[in-house]
Scaffold this motif. Structure first.
Motif, PDB file in Angstrom:
ATOM      1  N   GLU A  13       3.216   0.329  -0.258  1.00 21.31           N
ATOM      2  CA  GLU A  13       4.034   0.466  -1.482  1.00 21.31           C
ATOM      3  C   GLU A  13       5.525   0.489  -1.138  1.00 21.31           C
ATOM      4  OE1 GLU A  13       0.882   3.013  -4.251  1.00 21.31           O
ATOM      5  OE2 GLU A  13       2.411   4.066  -3.108  1.00 21.31           O
ATOM      6  N   LEU A  14       5.853   1.164  -0.029  1.00 20.37           N
ATOM      7  CA  LEU A  14       7.265   1.220   0.368  1.00 20.37           C
ATOM      8  C   LEU A  14       7.760  -0.148   0.841  1.00 20.37           C
ATOM      9  CD1 LEU A  14       7.344   4.731   2.070  1.00 20.37           C
ATOM     10  CD2 LEU A  14       8.381   4.082  -0.114  1.00 20.37           C
ATOM     11  N   ARG A  15       6.886  -0.901   1.492  1.00 18.52           N
ATOM     12  CA  ARG A  15       7.260  -2.278   1.866  1.00 18.52           C
ATOM     13  C   ARG A  15       7.533  -3.106   0.612  1.00 18.52           C
ATOM     14  NH1 ARG A  15       8.335  -3.426   7.393  1.00 18.52           N
ATOM     15  NH2 ARG A  15       6.815  -2.275   8.602  1.00 18.52           N
ATOM     16  N   ASP A  43       4.114  -6.514  -4.891  1.00 14.17           N
ATOM     17  CA  ASP A  43       2.996  -5.688  -4.401  1.00 14.17           C
ATOM     18  C   ASP A  43       1.908  -6.573  -3.782  1.00 14.17           C
ATOM     19  OD1 ASP A  43       4.005  -3.069  -5.436  1.00 14.17           O
ATOM     20  OD2 ASP A  43       3.911  -4.205  -7.306  1.00 14.17           O
ATOM     21  N   ILE A  44       1.667  -7.713  -4.401  1.00 18.55           N
ATOM     22  CA  ILE A  44       0.657  -8.633  -3.855  1.00 18.55           C
ATOM     23  C   ILE A  44       1.104  -9.139  -2.484  1.00 18.55           C
ATOM     24  CG2 ILE A  44      -0.383 -10.932  -4.189  1.00 18.55           C
ATOM     25  CD1 ILE A  44      -0.415 -10.227  -7.235  1.00 18.55           C
ATOM     26  N   TYR A  45       2.361  -9.522  -2.355  1.00 20.65           N
ATOM     27  CA  TYR A  45       2.855 -10.004  -1.056  1.00 20.65           C
ATOM     28  C   TYR A  45       2.833  -8.898  -0.004  1.00 20.65           C
ATOM     29  CZ  TYR A  45       4.084 -14.758  -2.249  1.00 20.65           C
ATOM     30  OH  TYR A  45       4.012 -16.088  -2.571  1.00 20.65           O
ATOM     31  N   ALA A  46       3.189  -7.681  -0.405  1.00 19.50           N
ATOM     32  CA  ALA A  46       3.175  -6.580   0.569  1.00 19.50           C
ATOM     33  C   ALA A  46       1.749  -6.346   1.054  1.00 19.50           C
ATOM     34  CB  ALA A  46       3.761  -5.312  -0.052  1.00 19.50           C
ATOM     35  N   ALA A  47       0.788  -6.347   0.123  1.00 20.34           N
ATOM     36  CA  ALA A  47      -0.612  -6.134   0.527  1.00 20.34           C
ATOM     37  C   ALA A  47      -1.093  -7.271   1.425  1.00 20.34           C
ATOM     38  CB  ALA A  47      -1.497  -6.012  -0.710  1.00 20.34           C
ATOM     39  N   LEU A  48      -0.699  -8.500   1.087  1.00 19.96           N
ATOM     40  CA  LEU A  48      -1.130  -9.641   1.898  1.00 19.96           C
ATOM     41  C   LEU A  48      -0.536  -9.562   3.303  1.00 19.96           C
ATOM     42  CD1 LEU A  48      -0.902 -12.600  -0.667  1.00 19.96           C
ATOM     43  CD2 LEU A  48      -2.989 -11.692   0.381  1.00 19.96           C
ATOM     44  N   TYR A  49       0.787  -9.459   3.392  1.00 19.19           N
ATOM     45  CA  TYR A  49       1.436  -9.527   4.714  1.00 19.19           C
ATOM     46  C   TYR A  49       1.215  -8.270   5.553  1.00 19.19           C
ATOM     47  CZ  TYR A  49       3.724 -14.036   4.277  1.00 19.19           C
ATOM     48  OH  TYR A  49       3.958 -15.388   4.205  1.00 19.19           O
ATOM     49  N   PHE A  50       0.951  -7.124   4.902  1.00 19.71           N
ATOM     50  CA  PHE A  50       0.818  -5.891   5.681  1.00 19.71           C
ATOM     51  C   PHE A  50      -0.601  -5.347   5.737  1.00 19.71           C
ATOM     52  CE2 PHE A  50       5.277  -6.317   4.932  1.00 19.71           C
ATOM     53  CZ  PHE A  50       5.762  -6.083   6.218  1.00 19.71           C
ATOM     54  N   LYS A 290       9.857   8.488  -5.978  1.00 18.09           N
ATOM     55  CA  LYS A 290       8.634   8.809  -6.722  1.00 18.09           C
ATOM     56  C   LYS A 290       7.396   8.531  -5.861  1.00 18.09           C
ATOM     57  CE  LYS A 290       6.652   7.780 -11.217  1.00 18.09           C
ATOM     58  NZ  LYS A 290       5.862   6.561 -11.158  1.00 18.09           N
ATOM     59  N   ILE A 291       7.410   7.408  -5.150  1.00 24.14           N
ATOM     60  CA  ILE A 291       6.249   7.080  -4.300  1.00 24.14           C
ATOM     61  C   ILE A 291       6.068   8.140  -3.221  1.00 24.14           C
ATOM     62  CG2 ILE A 291       5.410   5.466  -2.540  1.00 24.14           C
ATOM     63  CD1 ILE A 291       6.607   3.221  -4.226  1.00 24.14           C
ATOM     64  N   ARG A 292       7.185   8.494  -2.592  1.00 23.65           N
ATOM     65  CA  ARG A 292       7.082   9.503  -1.541  1.00 23.65           C
ATOM     66  C   ARG A 292       6.527  10.797  -2.127  1.00 23.65           C
ATOM     67  NH1 ARG A 292      11.885   7.385   1.511  1.00 23.65           N
ATOM     68  NH2 ARG A 292      10.855   6.184   3.138  1.00 23.65           N
ATOM     69  N   GLY A 293       7.020  11.156  -3.323  1.00 26.10           N
ATOM     70  CA  GLY A 293       6.565  12.384  -3.968  1.00 26.10           C
ATOM     71  C   GLY A 293       5.074  12.351  -4.252  1.00 26.10           C
ATOM     72  N   GLU A 294       4.611  11.203  -4.752  1.00 24.13           N
ATOM     73  CA  GLU A 294       3.193  11.088  -5.122  1.00 24.13           C
ATOM     74  C   GLU A 294       2.266  11.266  -3.931  1.00 24.13           C
ATOM     75  OE1 GLU A 294       2.770   7.294  -6.985  1.00 24.13           O
ATOM     76  OE2 GLU A 294       3.468   8.043  -8.921  1.00 24.13           O
TER      77      GLU A 294
END
Ligand SMILES: Cc1ncc(C[n+]2csc(CCOP(=O)(O)OP(=O)(O)O)c2C)c(N)n1
Ligand SMILES: [Mg+2]
Length: 296
Positions: A13-15, A43-50, A290-294
């Motif tokens: 998510e951070l990527r 988000d799709i690209y981050a999931a794909l590449y990472f 927010k992501i870090r908090g979650e």
């Protein structure tokens, strides 16, 4: 949760957010280019590449790599940003987007940039190219998988339907298509210009396996890719519902940001042009907190 290569959902998510920040700064520097589609695909690209893709940024032409075919070439800023994050080239090169002589053309040119599988820009052609890759892998007994990213608007091209019919009839199970279902195209909502619905049923009628997901949910993206690889009778369509302009408050859902970069012009209802980049980056940095908090 820990994933392949040590990546967690939070880190992916951070990527995705880093990719979105790059998109804003690249487009501002270029002074032209597409905002809404690329932001929605981060988000799709981050999931794909990472997580999903089998690839090696140090060896872009590794013969066993999965193939990622970008059909809607105008969304390429998100791919450049993801490739830079993954280590294909230095992040600072992103600021050469659309400049004279750059490897990062406004629409991708595969002879310029290692790791860019195909050139694209004319909509509707990438699925046919992806079918060629997937067919070659089956003929050669190769294990790599072919992914193809299509936009919703490009389903108005006739070539897409010919390709869909062919892939379904040949049971190309080593082919997975993502549809960026963001409901917009250049001039407005897809459904008021040339309706596409019922899109999932149309794919099923052409003998495809269909999975509908929230295209901003990393876990759902990864799960859908795993499901696609487990299906052995059909090619798979991952119908990803996305928000155009995702993450930037004043761009979300607004088709006017299809081909407008931040900082270039005043648009009624959006911040003044001199404020647009600052607000966009502020929106994205707020999301990072927010992501870090979650995940704490
Ligand atoms: C064959 C072809 N026709 C027209 C265009 C011009 N064009 C570029 S982007 C676009 C909109 C297509 O909709 P979509 O890809 O869904 O846009 P987005 O979601 O990124 O806003 C069009 C018509 C093109 N690139 N290729
Ligand atoms: Mg669209």
């Amino acid at each position: 949760m820990q994933h392949k290569g040590g990546y967690t959902i939070e880190s992916i998510e951070l990527r995705a957010l880093a990719i979105r920040e790059h998109i804003i700064t690249m487009l501002e520097e270029a002074g032209s280019g597409h905002s809404a589609g690329p932001l929605g695909l981060a988000d799709i690209y981050a999931a794909l590449y990472f997580h999903v893709l089998k690839h090696d940024p140090q060896k872009p032409d590794w013969s066993e790599r999965d193939r990622l075919i970008l059909s809607c070439g105008h969304t390429v800023p998100v791919r450049y940003a993801a490739m830079a994050e993954a280590g294909y080239f230095p992040r600072k090169e992103l600021l050469t987007l659309r400049k004279f002589g750059t490897r990062l053309q406004g629409h991708p040119h595969n002879l310029d940039l290692p790791g860019m599988e195909t050139s694209s820009g004319p909509l509707g052609q990438g699925l046919s190219q992806a079918i060629g890759f997937a067919t070659a892998a089956l003929m050669d007994g190769e294990k790599w998988h072919t992914y193809c990213i299509l936009s919703d608007g490009e389903h108005q091209e006739g070539q897409i339907w010919e390709a869909l019919m062919y892939a379904g009839s040949r049971n190309l199970h080593n082919l997975t298509v993502f549809i960026d279902r963001n409901n917009i195209q250049i001039d407005g909502p897809t459904e008021s210009i040339m309706p596409l619905e019922p899109l999932a049923d149309k794919y099923r009628a052409f003998n495809w396996h269909v999975i509908e997901i929230d295209g901003h949910n990393i876990q759902q993206i990864i799960d859908a890719c795993n499901e696609a690889k487990a299906i052995t009778e059909h090619p798979t369509c991952i119908l990803a519902h996305t928000i155009p302009g995702k993450g930037v408050s004043y761009m979300e859902y607004d088709f006017r940001w299809h081909g407008t970069p931040p900082g270039l012009q005043n648009l009624p209802g959006s911040p003044e042009k001199d404020e647009q980049v600052k607000i966009a980056l502020h929106d994205l940095r707020t999301l990072k907190g927010k992501i870090r908090g979650e995940h704490e």
